[in-house]
Enzyme design. Sequence first.
Site, short mmCIF file in Angstrom:
data_model
loop_
_atom_site.label_atom_id
_atom_site.label_comp_id
_atom_site.label_asym_id
_atom_site.label_seq_id
_atom_site.Cartn_x
_atom_site.Cartn_y
_atom_site.Cartn_z
N ARG A 103 37.98 43.46 44.09
CA ARG A 103 37.37 42.26 43.52
C ARG A 103 37.49 41.13 44.55
O ARG A 103 38.57 40.85 45.06
CB ARG A 103 38.09 41.87 42.22
CG ARG A 103 37.38 40.78 41.45
CD ARG A 103 37.99 40.52 40.09
NE ARG A 103 38.41 41.73 39.40
CZ ARG A 103 37.60 42.59 38.77
NH1 ARG A 103 36.30 42.36 38.77
NH2 ARG A 103 38.08 43.66 38.17
N CYS A 114 36.16 43.98 35.05
CA CYS A 114 34.86 43.72 35.67
C CYS A 114 33.87 43.17 34.64
O CYS A 114 33.08 42.27 34.95
CB CYS A 114 34.31 45.00 36.30
SG CYS A 114 35.36 45.60 37.64
#
Length: 157
Positions: free
Chosen positions: A121, A47
């Site tokens: 994601r 991330c």
Amino acid sequence: MVSTGDAAPTFTATVGTSDHEPFDLDEEVGDGPIVLAFFPGAFTPPCTNEMIAFQERADAFADAGATLFGISADSPFSQGAFREEHGIEFDLVSDMAGDAIRAYDLEIDIADLGLHGIANRAVFVIDDDGQVVYDWVADDPTNEPDYEAVLDAVESA
């Protein structure tokens, strides 16, 4: 699952700062393309890589008239610290209640890390009419999007 051609689900949440400013996607639609970059969690390596990669391309997105938003289930305080530590200048949106995550059908668990009800994601580009013009959802939450494809979608929106 939200996909290209769908009306983008709207949602309200909190901007990821210590100020707890409200965020309403409806208020953003119509001001140029919007990039919603959902990510599992602040301070995790994939991330961090993704948000830094978007920051490195922020000028190109701005030149194309787009507004970037990173969205996760992290608290506004965590997101604020994450932004500060990594020099992220675009807004992060705290979806602790999971409303946006569920609206985009992105809710996952990463049991090994003790993470439940977080975002997979994914990246969505929304045009001025509130339509999804690009969608990408990771097969594996450690995968990163094709940043050039996202930028191409923004430039075509």
